[in-house]
Design an enzyme around this catalytic site. Structure first.
Site, PDB file in Angstrom:
ATOM      1  N   PHE A 173       0.958  -1.091   0.194  1.00 16.28           N
ATOM      2  CA  PHE A 173      -0.107   0.022  -0.099  1.00 16.28           C
ATOM      3  C   PHE A 173       0.888   1.418  -0.058  1.00 16.28           C
ATOM      4  O   PHE A 173       1.994   1.233   0.336  1.00 16.28           O
ATOM      5  CB  PHE A 173      -0.889  -0.142   0.858  1.00 16.28           C
ATOM      6  CG  PHE A 173      -0.145   0.114   2.557  1.00 16.28           C
ATOM      7  CD1 PHE A 173       0.466   1.194   2.960  1.00 16.28           C
ATOM      8  CD2 PHE A 173      -0.112  -1.218   3.358  1.00 16.28           C
ATOM      9  CE1 PHE A 173       1.075   1.264   4.358  1.00 16.28           C
ATOM     10  CE2 PHE A 173       0.503  -1.005   4.524  1.00 16.28           C
ATOM     11  CZ  PHE A 173       0.992   0.056   5.023  1.00 16.28           C
ATOM     12  N   GLU A 175       0.205   4.985   1.740  1.00 19.00           N
ATOM     13  CA  GLU A 175      -0.876   5.810   2.577  1.00 19.00           C
ATOM     14  C   GLU A 175      -0.390   7.060   2.891  1.00 19.00           C
ATOM     15  O   GLU A 175       0.740   7.456   3.100  1.00 19.00           O
ATOM     16  CB  GLU A 175      -0.987   5.093   3.978  1.00 19.00           C
ATOM     17  CG  GLU A 175      -1.827   3.826   3.851  1.00 19.00           C
ATOM     18  CD  GLU A 175      -2.089   3.096   5.173  1.00 19.00           C
ATOM     19  OE1 GLU A 175      -2.893   2.149   5.095  1.00 19.00           O
ATOM     20  OE2 GLU A 175      -1.434   3.269   6.270  1.00 19.00           O
ATOM     21  N   SER A 315      -3.633  -1.834   9.752  1.00 20.02           N
ATOM     22  CA  SER A 315      -4.419  -2.536   8.498  1.00 20.02           C
ATOM     23  C   SER A 315      -5.249  -1.270   7.813  1.00 20.02           C
ATOM     24  O   SER A 315      -4.727  -0.027   8.229  1.00 20.02           O
ATOM     25  CB  SER A 315      -5.588  -3.483   8.875  1.00 20.02           C
ATOM     26  OG  SER A 315      -6.585  -2.906   9.674  1.00 20.02           O
ATOM     27  N   MET A 316      -5.894  -1.431   6.791  1.00 24.38           N
ATOM     28  CA  MET A 316      -6.625  -0.345   6.153  1.00 24.38           C
ATOM     29  C   MET A 316      -7.418   0.659   7.028  1.00 24.38           C
ATOM     30  O   MET A 316      -7.396   1.703   6.492  1.00 24.38           O
ATOM     31  CB  MET A 316      -7.307  -0.929   5.014  1.00 24.38           C
ATOM     32  CG  MET A 316      -6.670  -1.469   3.855  1.00 24.38           C
ATOM     33  SD  MET A 316      -7.847  -2.139   2.773  1.00 24.38           S
ATOM     34  CE  MET A 316      -8.310  -0.615   1.858  1.00 24.38           C
ATOM     35  N   SER A 320      -1.013   2.665  12.887  1.00 22.83           N
ATOM     36  CA  SER A 320       0.329   2.321  12.594  1.00 22.83           C
ATOM     37  C   SER A 320       1.076   3.000  13.679  1.00 22.83           C
ATOM     38  O   SER A 320       0.746   4.020  14.185  1.00 22.83           O
ATOM     39  CB  SER A 320       0.547   2.442  11.083  1.00 22.83           C
ATOM     40  OG  SER A 320      -0.204   1.647  10.341  1.00 22.83           O
ATOM     41  N   HIS A 337       6.401  -7.320  12.302  1.00 23.45           N
ATOM     42  CA  HIS A 337       6.471  -6.469  11.225  1.00 23.45           C
ATOM     43  C   HIS A 337       4.811  -5.590  10.740  1.00 23.45           C
ATOM     44  O   HIS A 337       4.711  -5.088   9.806  1.00 23.45           O
ATOM     45  CB  HIS A 337       6.799  -6.824   9.619  1.00 23.45           C
ATOM     46  CG  HIS A 337       5.681  -7.856   9.269  1.00 23.45           C
ATOM     47  ND1 HIS A 337       5.052  -8.966   9.994  1.00 23.45           N
ATOM     48  CD2 HIS A 337       5.406  -7.952   8.092  1.00 23.45           C
ATOM     49  CE1 HIS A 337       4.167  -9.429   9.202  1.00 23.45           C
ATOM     50  NE2 HIS A 337       4.568  -9.044   7.876  1.00 23.45           N
TER      51      HIS A 337
END
Length: 408
Positions: A173, A175, A315-316, A320, A337
């Protein structure tokens, strides 16, 4: 050093597995894979399992496997050098445009992503004609790659320059995120793309052929290895080092193209790398642990030596983390990770609907269609539990929440 959080899983006929999994579910398939690896005769000391541990192909994702005298190609896998890159900008949330769809569109135009299946059309996830900066970057790697292909001609067929600076599919991804002070970050996840896949696949099969030729019986064929001192060991180390360099450069090129894309849709001038981190989480390297030189394979794990900066994505639709390593020797100075999958892609597609995904990604400008259901937040372990399980491995420096997510 914080209180130790690991639990030890004894293994009959093998070394123990130290598991940072308190409060995080671990499926039995992953435990069986860990036990099989722990029985290999060249494992050094113990295996470390991170809180995002889950079953993988060849080796357990979220494992740290230290060896002496041998290397297991399938423990590294086929996405050699897969990892993360993050950069803090000088922008604040208030500097962003009202319509984040414009931001997402700009990134999607700047970074090839996804994959076109079948023949006849150019893969949309590659460059039709690589831009000049990608061609120039490739030149820093091309001579070493040519030496590899002279010895192993089959590797020459891989996509390389046409994949440099491209995203891929699955859990990769790009972001746009906000931290705890509403500062804007760019964060991305990708690896060595087609060329890394070809290198990994080729050497995994080569190791299996060597085992059969030497009549070495293994509990799992995916644990096939190259003994140190053999030509194949030397060649694999050279090839995997090259693929890791390709992966790091791939992320740098994507980051540069993403920043240029943002500059086109955000009128305020901004600095692009106030703080920048680029770290692998699928790789192998020689390190010193417990006073010994060992080969450390991190399969879905990040180096977290004292002061090392790392990135642990959720995740989406979740948070994070930018982290700083504590240098815990028992984990071979490693941490997780990411959140780690709680279920397979097939299970996620069966269990969740597009409506579930839309609700879980509320407030995030991202794809909300059936083709990304396998990446929906519910398919992953709770990132908060994962972080709690590894407080003796890392300290949290920044907490990020995505507002734009581009996936292939």
């Amino acid at each position: 050093m914080c209180e130790r959080h690991y639990e030890e899983m004894p293994v009959d006929g093998g070394v123990p597995v130290k598991m940072w999994t308190r409060g995080v579910p671990v499926d039995e398939t992953a435990r069986a894979q860990l036990r099989a690896a722990a029985r290999m005769p060249f494992i050094f000391g113990h295996i470390a399992a991170m809180p995002d541990v889950h079953a993988g192909i060849g080796a357990t994702v979220g494992s740290v496997i230290p060896t002496r005298g041998a290397i297991i190609p399938a423990a590294v896998g086929v996405d050699i050098g897969c990892g993360m890159c993050a950069a803090q900008t000088t922008l604040m949330a208030s500097d962003l445009p009202d319509h984040l769809s414009d931001v997402r569109g700009a990134i999607e135009r700047a970074v090839p992503h996804g994959r076109t299946m079948g023949r006849g059309n150019r893969d949309k996830g590659s460059w039709g004609e690589p831009p000049p900066d990608v061609v120039a970057a490739w030149q820093t790697l091309s001579e070493r790659f040519q030496r590899l292909t002279e010895k192993y001609p089959a590797l020459a067929r891989a996509n390389h320059v046409t994949h440099l600076g491209t995203l891929g599919t699955g859990n990769h991804f790009v972001e746009l995120c906000l931290d705890e002070a509403d500062r804007v970050w760019v964060m991305l996840h990708s690896g060595s793309r087609g060329v890394g896949n070809v290198i990994g696949t080729y050497f995994i099969e080569l190791a299996k052929k060597d085992m059969r030729r030497w009549f070495i019986n293994l509990p799992d064929e995916d644990l096939a290895y190259f003994p140190e001192g053999t030509d194949h060991f030397k060649d694999y180390v050279e090839a995997v080092a090259w693929a890791q360099d390709f992966a790091a450069l791939n992320r740098r090129m994507m980051m540069a193209h993403t920043m240029a894309a943002l500059a086109k849709v955000i009128p305020k001038p901004f600095g692009a790398e106030v703080q920048a981190i680029n770290c692998h989480h699928n790789y192998v390297r020689r390190e010193k642990h417990f006073g010994q030189s060992v080969i450390v394979t991190r399969k879905g794990a990040v180096r977290a030596g004292t002061g090392d900066m790392g990135i642990i994505p959720g995740s989406m639709g979740t948070r994070s983390y930018i982290v700083r390593g504590r240098g815990n020797p028992d984990s071979f100075e490693s941490c997780s990770h990411g959140a780690g999958r709680a279920m397979s892609r097939h299970q996620a597609r069966r269990r969740f609907t597009v409506e579930d995904h839309i609700l879980a990604t509320e407030g995030v400008e991202c794809r909300k269609d059936a083709d990304v259901i396998d990446e929906t937040p519910m398919a992953y372990k709770p990132i908060e539990a994962v972080m709690t399980a590894q407080t003796d491995l890392v300290e949290i420096v920044h907490t990020l929440k995505q507002i734009v997510c581009v996936k292939g």
